[in-house]
Design a protein around this motif. Structure first.
Motif, PDB file in Angstrom:
ATOM      1  N   ASN A  93       0.831  -1.212   0.000  1.00  0.00           N
ATOM      2  CA  ASN A  93       0.000   0.000   0.000  1.00  0.00           C
ATOM      3  C   ASN A  93       0.862   1.257   0.000  1.00  0.00           C
ATOM      4  O   ASN A  93       0.519   2.268  -0.625  1.00  0.00           O
ATOM      5  CB  ASN A  93      -0.907   0.016   1.237  1.00  0.00           C
ATOM      6  CG  ASN A  93      -1.933  -1.096   1.231  1.00  0.00           C
ATOM      7  OD1 ASN A  93      -2.235  -1.678   0.196  1.00  0.00           O
ATOM      8  ND2 ASN A  93      -2.468  -1.400   2.402  1.00  0.00           N
ATOM      9  N   ALA A  94       1.992   1.185   0.686  1.00  0.00           N
ATOM     10  CA  ALA A  94       2.865   2.355   0.808  1.00  0.00           C
ATOM     11  C   ALA A  94       3.578   2.690  -0.497  1.00  0.00           C
ATOM     12  O   ALA A  94       3.926   3.856  -0.733  1.00  0.00           O
ATOM     13  CB  ALA A  94       3.888   2.122   1.921  1.00  0.00           C
ATOM     14  N   ILE A  95       3.820   1.693  -1.338  1.00  0.00           N
ATOM     15  CA  ILE A  95       4.580   1.941  -2.570  1.00  0.00           C
ATOM     16  C   ILE A  95       3.717   1.919  -3.822  1.00  0.00           C
ATOM     17  O   ILE A  95       4.202   2.269  -4.905  1.00  0.00           O
ATOM     18  CB  ILE A  95       5.730   0.922  -2.731  1.00  0.00           C
ATOM     19  CG1 ILE A  95       5.194  -0.514  -2.846  1.00  0.00           C
ATOM     20  CG2 ILE A  95       6.714   1.027  -1.572  1.00  0.00           C
ATOM     21  CD1 ILE A  95       6.263  -1.550  -3.136  1.00  0.00           C
ATOM     22  N   ALA A  96       2.464   1.526  -3.703  1.00  0.00           N
ATOM     23  CA  ALA A  96       1.607   1.421  -4.886  1.00  0.00           C
ATOM     24  C   ALA A  96       1.351   2.785  -5.515  1.00  0.00           C
ATOM     25  O   ALA A  96       1.038   3.748  -4.810  1.00  0.00           O
ATOM     26  CB  ALA A  96       0.282   0.771  -4.508  1.00  0.00           C
ATOM     27  N   PRO A  97       1.456   2.898  -6.835  1.00  0.00           N
ATOM     28  CA  PRO A  97       1.244   4.178  -7.511  1.00  0.00           C
ATOM     29  C   PRO A  97      -0.240   4.454  -7.754  1.00  0.00           C
ATOM     30  O   PRO A  97      -0.715   4.486  -8.899  1.00  0.00           O
ATOM     31  CB  PRO A  97       2.008   3.995  -8.826  1.00  0.00           C
ATOM     32  CG  PRO A  97       1.894   2.528  -9.107  1.00  0.00           C
ATOM     33  CD  PRO A  97       1.921   1.850  -7.760  1.00  0.00           C
ATOM     34  N   VAL A  98      -1.006   4.625  -6.661  1.00  0.00           N
ATOM     35  CA  VAL A  98      -2.417   4.994  -6.768  1.00  0.00           C
ATOM     36  C   VAL A  98      -2.647   6.282  -5.994  1.00  0.00           C
ATOM     37  O   VAL A  98      -1.856   6.638  -5.112  1.00  0.00           O
ATOM     38  CB  VAL A  98      -3.343   3.882  -6.229  1.00  0.00           C
ATOM     39  CG1 VAL A  98      -3.160   2.596  -7.008  1.00  0.00           C
ATOM     40  CG2 VAL A  98      -3.121   3.645  -4.749  1.00  0.00           C
ATOM     41  N   GLU A  99      -3.725   6.961  -6.338  1.00  0.00           N
ATOM     42  CA  GLU A  99      -4.047   8.200  -5.644  1.00  0.00           C
ATOM     43  C   GLU A  99      -4.677   7.899  -4.284  1.00  0.00           C
ATOM     44  O   GLU A  99      -5.586   7.087  -4.175  1.00  0.00           O
ATOM     45  CB  GLU A  99      -5.035   9.027  -6.476  1.00  0.00           C
ATOM     46  CG  GLU A  99      -4.460   9.592  -7.762  1.00  0.00           C
ATOM     47  CD  GLU A  99      -3.443  10.706  -7.532  1.00  0.00           C
ATOM     48  OE1 GLU A  99      -3.317  11.180  -6.379  1.00  0.00           O
ATOM     49  OE2 GLU A  99      -2.793  11.104  -8.512  1.00  0.00           O
ATOM     50  N   GLY A 100      -4.176   8.543  -3.240  1.00  0.00           N
ATOM     51  CA  GLY A 100      -4.775   8.416  -1.916  1.00  0.00           C
ATOM     52  C   GLY A 100      -4.427   7.124  -1.218  1.00  0.00           C
ATOM     53  O   GLY A 100      -3.440   6.448  -1.541  1.00  0.00           O
ATOM     54  N   GLU A 101      -5.238   6.753  -0.244  1.00  0.00           N
ATOM     55  CA  GLU A 101      -5.010   5.546   0.542  1.00  0.00           C
ATOM     56  C   GLU A 101      -5.241   4.301  -0.309  1.00  0.00           C
ATOM     57  O   GLU A 101      -6.128   4.257  -1.161  1.00  0.00           O
ATOM     58  CB  GLU A 101      -5.945   5.524   1.754  1.00  0.00           C
ATOM     59  CG  GLU A 101      -5.679   6.633   2.757  1.00  0.00           C
ATOM     60  CD  GLU A 101      -4.317   6.513   3.411  1.00  0.00           C
ATOM     61  OE1 GLU A 101      -3.938   5.379   3.771  1.00  0.00           O
ATOM     62  OE2 GLU A 101      -3.621   7.541   3.545  1.00  0.00           O
ATOM     63  N   ALA A 102      -4.433   3.265  -0.041  1.00  0.00           N
ATOM     64  CA  ALA A 102      -4.544   2.014  -0.787  1.00  0.00           C
ATOM     65  C   ALA A 102      -4.844   0.857   0.164  1.00  0.00           C
ATOM     66  O   ALA A 102      -4.570   0.925   1.366  1.00  0.00           O
ATOM     67  CB  ALA A 102      -3.255   1.738  -1.549  1.00  0.00           C
ATOM     68  N   LYS A 103      -5.411  -0.202  -0.392  1.00  0.00           N
ATOM     69  CA  LYS A 103      -5.600  -1.458   0.321  1.00  0.00           C
ATOM     70  C   LYS A 103      -5.199  -2.605  -0.605  1.00  0.00           C
ATOM     71  O   LYS A 103      -5.229  -2.458  -1.836  1.00  0.00           O
ATOM     72  CB  LYS A 103      -7.042  -1.628   0.790  1.00  0.00           C
ATOM     73  CG  LYS A 103      -7.439  -0.709   1.941  1.00  0.00           C
ATOM     74  CD  LYS A 103      -8.793  -1.089   2.538  1.00  0.00           C
ATOM     75  CE  LYS A 103      -9.095  -0.233   3.776  1.00  0.00           C
ATOM     76  NZ  LYS A 103     -10.384  -0.628   4.414  1.00  0.00           N
ATOM     77  N   THR A 104      -4.826  -3.752  -0.005  1.00  0.00           N
ATOM     78  CA  THR A 104      -4.358  -4.904  -0.771  1.00  0.00           C
ATOM     79  C   THR A 104      -5.018  -6.179  -0.268  1.00  0.00           C
ATOM     80  O   THR A 104      -5.168  -6.371   0.942  1.00  0.00           O
ATOM     81  CB  THR A 104      -2.827  -5.053  -0.655  1.00  0.00           C
ATOM     82  OG1 THR A 104      -2.194  -3.918  -1.251  1.00  0.00           O
ATOM     83  CG2 THR A 104      -2.339  -6.312  -1.354  1.00  0.00           C
ATOM     84  N   ILE A 105      -5.395  -7.048  -1.198  1.00  0.00           N
ATOM     85  CA  ILE A 105      -5.860  -8.390  -0.878  1.00  0.00           C
ATOM     86  C   ILE A 105      -5.017  -9.387  -1.649  1.00  0.00           C
ATOM     87  O   ILE A 105      -4.591  -9.102  -2.785  1.00  0.00           O
ATOM     88  CB  ILE A 105      -7.358  -8.568  -1.208  1.00  0.00           C
ATOM     89  CG1 ILE A 105      -7.831  -9.969  -0.793  1.00  0.00           C
ATOM     90  CG2 ILE A 105      -7.647  -8.300  -2.673  1.00  0.00           C
ATOM     91  CD1 ILE A 105      -9.343 -10.161  -0.872  1.00  0.00           C
ATOM     92  N   PHE A 106      -4.755 -10.560  -1.057  1.00  0.00           N
ATOM     93  CA  PHE A 106      -3.887 -11.544  -1.688  1.00  0.00           C
ATOM     94  C   PHE A 106      -4.662 -12.763  -2.174  1.00  0.00           C
ATOM     95  O   PHE A 106      -5.670 -13.170  -1.591  1.00  0.00           O
ATOM     96  CB  PHE A 106      -2.782 -11.976  -0.711  1.00  0.00           C
ATOM     97  CG  PHE A 106      -1.867 -10.855  -0.345  1.00  0.00           C
ATOM     98  CD1 PHE A 106      -1.026 -10.292  -1.292  1.00  0.00           C
ATOM     99  CD2 PHE A 106      -1.864 -10.324   0.939  1.00  0.00           C
ATOM    100  CE1 PHE A 106      -0.192  -9.231  -0.963  1.00  0.00           C
ATOM    101  CE2 PHE A 106      -1.040  -9.275   1.281  1.00  0.00           C
ATOM    102  CZ  PHE A 106      -0.200  -8.726   0.320  1.00  0.00           C
ATOM    103  N   PHE A 107      -4.124 -13.339  -3.259  1.00  0.00           N
ATOM    104  CA  PHE A 107      -4.660 -14.562  -3.846  1.00  0.00           C
ATOM    105  C   PHE A 107      -3.475 -15.493  -4.135  1.00  0.00           C
ATOM    106  O   PHE A 107      -2.436 -15.384  -3.489  1.00  0.00           O
ATOM    107  CB  PHE A 107      -5.471 -14.241  -5.103  1.00  0.00           C
ATOM    108  CG  PHE A 107      -6.619 -13.296  -4.827  1.00  0.00           C
ATOM    109  CD1 PHE A 107      -7.781 -13.761  -4.248  1.00  0.00           C
ATOM    110  CD2 PHE A 107      -6.513 -11.933  -5.123  1.00  0.00           C
ATOM    111  CE1 PHE A 107      -8.827 -12.900  -3.961  1.00  0.00           C
ATOM    112  CE2 PHE A 107      -7.551 -11.065  -4.844  1.00  0.00           C
ATOM    113  CZ  PHE A 107      -8.719 -11.558  -4.258  1.00  0.00           C
TER     114      PHE A 107
END
Length: 427
Positions: A93-107
């Motif tokens: 989430n800290a390094i993802a190039p998206v605007e604003g806060e990010a969240k991650t789910i794994f598969f």
């Protein structure tokens, strides 16, 4: 035990639908080298199809996995969660190039990641339509095959496919498609098949992998961004092959002028262990309620431990910089080979960072998939594993581990040059 004896067993026991690029069988591997069951050594320019950016069995990854194996191997995150899953999500989430806060789910697999990204996009927008690009590859499950822009072998005889998936050409210098042609095709799509207000998302590889290492015209992303602003259409960056330093940046989309809403990741995320994920803007990621996402093995504790080590290796060993240095070395060697008169004809050297490819052409300047296959066969005989790709199989792609030393890299490039010569002699 010989390669031939195992090959005969494979033919009896395993369906032909799963193809194997080589006829040899691995016994052990280290960094950018593999040894087969007969003891022959190979330089690895395939990296398990872009899975091994940190090399085979990196010591940091092996140590992290061993430590996790001594703790627990599985609980199912949906039953009893575990802190490393959350730590890995926080780091991405800290390094993802998206605007604003990010969240991650794994598969677990790349196809799971692309399918779930579509589920999330549809839930967030309330729309069904997905636009993908000709030549793109997004997986082999039914929905991901529908999004994949190549019929043979991924779709032939396997339909019908899920509805509301549409394709337009990818504009890039190496594919010969202009931005204007792509935008006209998009206009035709909106006029003939589906209105933009019913499109949930575009899904695009920042650099096409299986399709031939074509890098989209930056103007395309600017056009997609305008459509996002006008109609609320989301942008999904499929980073399964381009992610984690392969292109000289952590994510391939960082070469482009816009930020996506969602990213799909897999392959080199966990250094050889099965792990994938979707990273995205928090408000988009939260569109699906509890229980709507997940999987029994999704976010395996062992794979998560490996991924945490991979992120440390990328940072500590400066693999983004290393990817650019490797790419320069590969480009220099192929540029020299292309000037020779005794090799097959080479054209369209391309790709960012260490995601490098070139096309093999016939004497009339047409793509020559048969000659490219002769190149990879001659390379294997001489101790180099390298793969083809592209719509007609004409492209030689190089995905050497970013941890490979210069001596091994140069050895592989010398073998590849010899194979280019041998392929012409065998014509």
């Amino acid at each position: 035990m010989t390669n031939q004896s195992i090959l005969e067993r494979r033919e009896r026991a395993v369906p032909r639908g799963v193809a194997t690029a080589t006829s040899v069988f691995a016994a052990r591997a280290e960094n950018a080298e593999i040894w087969d069951v007969e003891g022959k050594r190979y330089v690895d320019f395939a990296g398990g199809i872009a899975v091994l950016n940190v090399g085979h069995r990196h010591p940091r990854v092996m140590a992290a996995v061993a430590e996790q194996l001594d703790a627990y191997t599985h609980t199912a995150f949906q039953v009893m969660a575990y802190e490393p899953y959350i730590e890995l999500a926080e780091k991405l989430n800290a390094i993802a190039p998206v605007e604003g806060e990010a969240k991650t789910i794994f598969f677990t697999t790349g196809a799971e990641a692309t399918e779930n990204a579509v589920k999330i996009a549809r839930a967030a927008t309330g729309r069904p339509g997905i636009i993908a690009f000709a030549g793109g590859f997004h997986g082999r499950t039914l929905l991901s095959s529908a999004m994949t822009g190549k019929v043979n072998p991924y779709k032939r005889g396997l339909g019908p496919f899920p509805a509301e998936i549409y394709h337009i050409p990818l504009p890039s210098e190496s594919s010969g498609v202009t931005l204007d042609q792509t935008l006209k095709a998009l206009d035709f799509l909106f006029a003939a098949d589906i209105e933009p207000e019913r499109i949930a998302a575009f899904i695009i590889e920042p650099v096409q992998g299986e399709g031939g290492f074509h890098m989209a015209d930056p103007g395309l992303f600017e056009a997609l961004d305008k459509l996002r602003q006008t109609y609320g259409i989301l942008i999904i960056a499929d980073e399964v092959q381009t992610g984690f330093a392969r292109t000289g940046k952590m994510f391939g989309i960082e070469h482009q002028p816009v930020k996506p809403d969602l990213l799909t990741v897999a392959k080199s995320l966990a250094g050889g262990f099965p792990l994938s994920g979707v990273i995205g803007r928090a408000e988009v990621m939260d569109a699906i309620g509890p229980g709507g996402l997940g999987g029994t093995y999704a976010g395996s504790p062992v794979a998560v431990a490996a991924a945490l080590a991979v992120l440390d290796v990328i940072e500590e060993e400066k693999l983004n910089d290393r990817a650019n240095a490797i790419g320069e070395r590969i480009r220099a060697a192929i540029t020299v080979a292309a000037t020779r008169n005794d090799t097959v004809r080479i054209a369209n050297l391309r790709g960012p960072g260490a995601m490098i490819a070139f096309d093999v052409m016939d004497q009339d300047g047409n793509p020559d998939g048969a000659a490219a296959k002769r190149v990879t066969g001659a390379a294997l005989e001489r101790g180099l594993v390298v793969l083809t790709c592209g719509t007609l199989g004409q492209t030689i792609r190089i995905l050497v581990p970013l941890t490979a030393g210069d001596a091994v890299l140069d050895e592989g490039l010398a073998v590849l040059t010899d194979a280019l010569v041998a392929a012409k002699e065998a014509a």
